[in-house]
Design a protein around this motif. Structure first.
Motif, mmCIF file in Angstrom:
data_model
loop_
_atom_site.group_PDB
_atom_site.id
_atom_site.type_symbol
_atom_site.label_atom_id
_atom_site.label_comp_id
_atom_site.label_asym_id
_atom_site.label_seq_id
_atom_site.Cartn_x
_atom_site.Cartn_y
_atom_site.Cartn_z
ATOM 1 N N VAL A 241 1.004 -1.075 0.088
ATOM 2 C CA VAL A 241 0.121 0.078 -0.005
ATOM 3 C C VAL A 241 0.847 1.416 0.107
ATOM 4 O O VAL A 241 1.819 1.399 0.883
ATOM 5 N N ILE A 242 0.560 2.127 -0.623
ATOM 6 C CA ILE A 242 1.213 3.473 -0.831
ATOM 7 C C ILE A 242 0.306 4.584 -0.616
ATOM 8 O O ILE A 242 -0.734 4.695 -1.148
ATOM 9 N N VAL A 243 0.800 5.705 0.063
ATOM 10 C CA VAL A 243 -0.204 6.746 0.567
ATOM 11 C C VAL A 243 0.557 7.916 -0.014
ATOM 12 O O VAL A 243 2.166 8.151 0.155
ATOM 13 N N ALA A 244 -0.071 8.973 -0.386
ATOM 14 C CA ALA A 244 0.597 10.127 -1.100
ATOM 15 C C ALA A 244 -0.344 11.256 -1.044
ATOM 16 O O ALA A 244 -1.496 11.232 -1.016
ATOM 17 N N GLU A 245 0.418 12.360 -1.215
ATOM 18 C CA GLU A 245 -0.563 13.713 -1.271
ATOM 19 C C GLU A 245 -1.215 13.710 -2.631
ATOM 20 O O GLU A 245 -0.911 12.879 -3.469
ATOM 21 N N ASN A 246 -2.322 14.790 -2.890
ATOM 22 C CA ASN A 246 -3.215 14.454 -3.896
ATOM 23 C C ASN A 246 -2.626 14.439 -5.223
ATOM 24 O O ASN A 246 -2.694 13.457 -6.042
ATOM 25 N N MET A 247 -1.536 15.612 -5.601
ATOM 26 C CA MET A 247 -0.991 15.585 -6.782
ATOM 27 C C MET A 247 -0.250 14.284 -7.129
ATOM 28 O O MET A 247 -0.164 13.651 -8.127
ATOM 29 N N PHE A 248 0.749 13.928 -6.213
ATOM 30 C CA PHE A 248 1.636 12.893 -6.412
ATOM 31 C C PHE A 248 1.123 11.459 -6.404
ATOM 32 O O PHE A 248 1.360 10.854 -7.344
ATOM 33 N N GLY A 249 -0.216 11.397 -5.705
ATOM 34 C CA GLY A 249 -0.863 10.257 -5.652
ATOM 35 C C GLY A 249 -1.488 9.929 -7.191
ATOM 36 O O GLY A 249 -1.617 9.061 -7.767
ATOM 37 N N ASP A 250 -2.029 11.216 -7.766
ATOM 38 C CA ASP A 250 -2.653 11.154 -8.961
ATOM 39 C C ASP A 250 -1.835 10.714 -10.142
ATOM 40 O O ASP A 250 -1.557 9.928 -10.907
ATOM 41 N N ILE A 251 -0.493 11.244 -10.125
ATOM 42 C CA ILE A 251 0.754 10.813 -10.997
ATOM 43 C C ILE A 251 1.185 9.533 -10.933
ATOM 44 O O ILE A 251 1.157 8.695 -11.981
ATOM 45 N N ILE A 252 1.454 9.249 -9.848
ATOM 46 C CA ILE A 252 1.800 7.579 -9.887
ATOM 47 C C ILE A 252 1.034 6.672 -9.860
ATOM 48 O O ILE A 252 1.067 5.514 -10.264
ATOM 49 N N SER A 253 -0.317 6.821 -9.756
ATOM 50 C CA SER A 253 -1.174 5.948 -9.873
ATOM 51 C C SER A 253 -1.594 5.635 -11.297
ATOM 52 O O SER A 253 -1.840 4.607 -11.901
#
Length: 362
Positions: A241-253
């Motif tokens: 499981v990976i948790v990230a801030e909004n923008m970073f999560g958008d990109i890596i997903s």
């Protein structure tokens, strides 16, 4: 048998096709009495016709019903005066009004799908979940950025203790319920940030650390966002499981989705404490709308996530079993190889994929 009301927004482009496919699969998996689907207007085309992307009646129904199933929204050229897309506002408004703070994006290599990563070709070799903080970060500035005299533009990145604590706890709970990373079976939460550069991300990491002390059974791990784009290509089997801030999560997903076949097989759920919205991770693809050429797989898998959420929320094992049956049916169809959607190199139409998945359920 309990009956659940599902606010259903078909939206734009391929949205109606893939959402109707999902409704059919859900009815096939659970029977016609378990779920009631209320079709509601909303999206870019509705905005063109009415001036509203999310009508008040639609919002009220989404707030009061048990869950939200969404097709897709957005049309080329339908923008606000500031140049931002109208279609995005449909789920963004629901996200903020209903406080859907955790965006869950499973990244899983399915049987029968070829990964572009040569070292990871077996189904299940890639299997992790990205939990993206959904209401803060850089996206908190949407509609509030500043443009000065046509010379300077700025947006603010917002990280709060409350927002980070709850998304970290959500992600750690997800990790606790899984079977660990494919490589070693370890239950692991990876915090993706830029804590080496920005105070906001150091703050984000520190709060994730604090919350993790309540989960001694989950290993804590860290990766800078730029390095993560390398790791998800070189060693995706390490992640759980990976948790990230909004923008970073958008990109890596989106990067993760490409490693398992693309956006057409990538589900997502936007989840809060009391409400949740489910849709495929892809866009509205208006260039193929109405041609029966879209893949319904991402939206069908998103509907399985919806059943998981409803089943856990209401302690209804019938829904959880239905979700597993849907995932098994999708896997069975793709691994058989007779029906492969166009985005995965096959020729199966949206209707053919839907029929094949329903037959597999039977």
């Amino acid at each position: 048998m309990a009956k659940y009301n599902i606010a259903t927004i078909y939206g734009d482009g391929i949205g109606p096709e893939v959402a109707r496919s999902s409704v059919r699969v859900l009815k096939n998996a659970l029977g016609s009495d378990a779920l009631h689907f209320e079709e509601l207007p909303g999206g870019a085309e509705h905005y063109v016709d009415s001036g509203e992307v999310l009508p008040e009646d639609t919002f009220t129904a989404c707030r009061d019903m048990d869950a939200i199933l969404h097709g897709a929204a957005g049309l080329p050229g339908v923008t606000y005066e500031d140049g931002t897309e109208v279609g995005n506002d449909l789920h963004l408004l629901l996200r903020f009004k209903l406080d859907l703070y955790a965006n869950m994006r499973p990244v899983k290599l399915l049987k029968g799908v070829t990964s572009p990563l040569a070292a990871f070709r077996d189904g299940g070799a890639i299997d992790y979940i990205i939990v993206r903080e959904n209401t803060e970060g850089l996206y908190a500035s949407r509609g509030a950025g500043v443009v000065l005299r046509g010379e300077i533009a700025s947006d603010s990145l917002i990280v709060t203790r409350k927002g980070t604590e709850r998304v970290a706890r959500f992600a750690l709970n997800v990790a606790r319920k899984r079977n660990g990373a494919p490589r070693d079976g370890v239950s692991r939460l990876t915090v993706c940030d830029k804590a080496n550069i920005l105070r906001s991300f150091a703050f984000f990491r520190g709060i994730c650390d604090e919350v993790s002390t309540d989960f001694p059974d989950v290993e804590i791990d860290y990766a800078y966002a730029d390095a993560m784009t390398v790791h998800l290509v070189k060693k995706p089997d390490f992640y759980d499981v990976i948790v990230a801030e909004n923008m970073f999560g958008d990109i890596i997903s989106d990067l993760g989705a490409v490693t398992v076949g693309g956006m057409g097989v990538s589900p997502s759920g936007e989840i809060g404490d009391n409400h949740a919205l489910f849709q495929g991770a892809h866009g509205s693809a208006p260039d193929i709308a109405g041609q029966d050429g879209a893949s319904p797989v991402a939206t069908i898998l998103s509907s399985a996530l919806m059943l998981d959420w409803l089943g856990e929320r209401h302690d209804d094992t019938n829904l959880v079993e239905g979700a597993n049956r849907i995932r098994n049916a999708v896997n069975a169809v793709l691994s058989a190889g007779e029906f492969i959607p166009r985005d995965l190199g096959g020729s199966a139409r949206c209707s053919e994929m839907t029929e094949a998945i329903c037959r597999a359920l039977d």
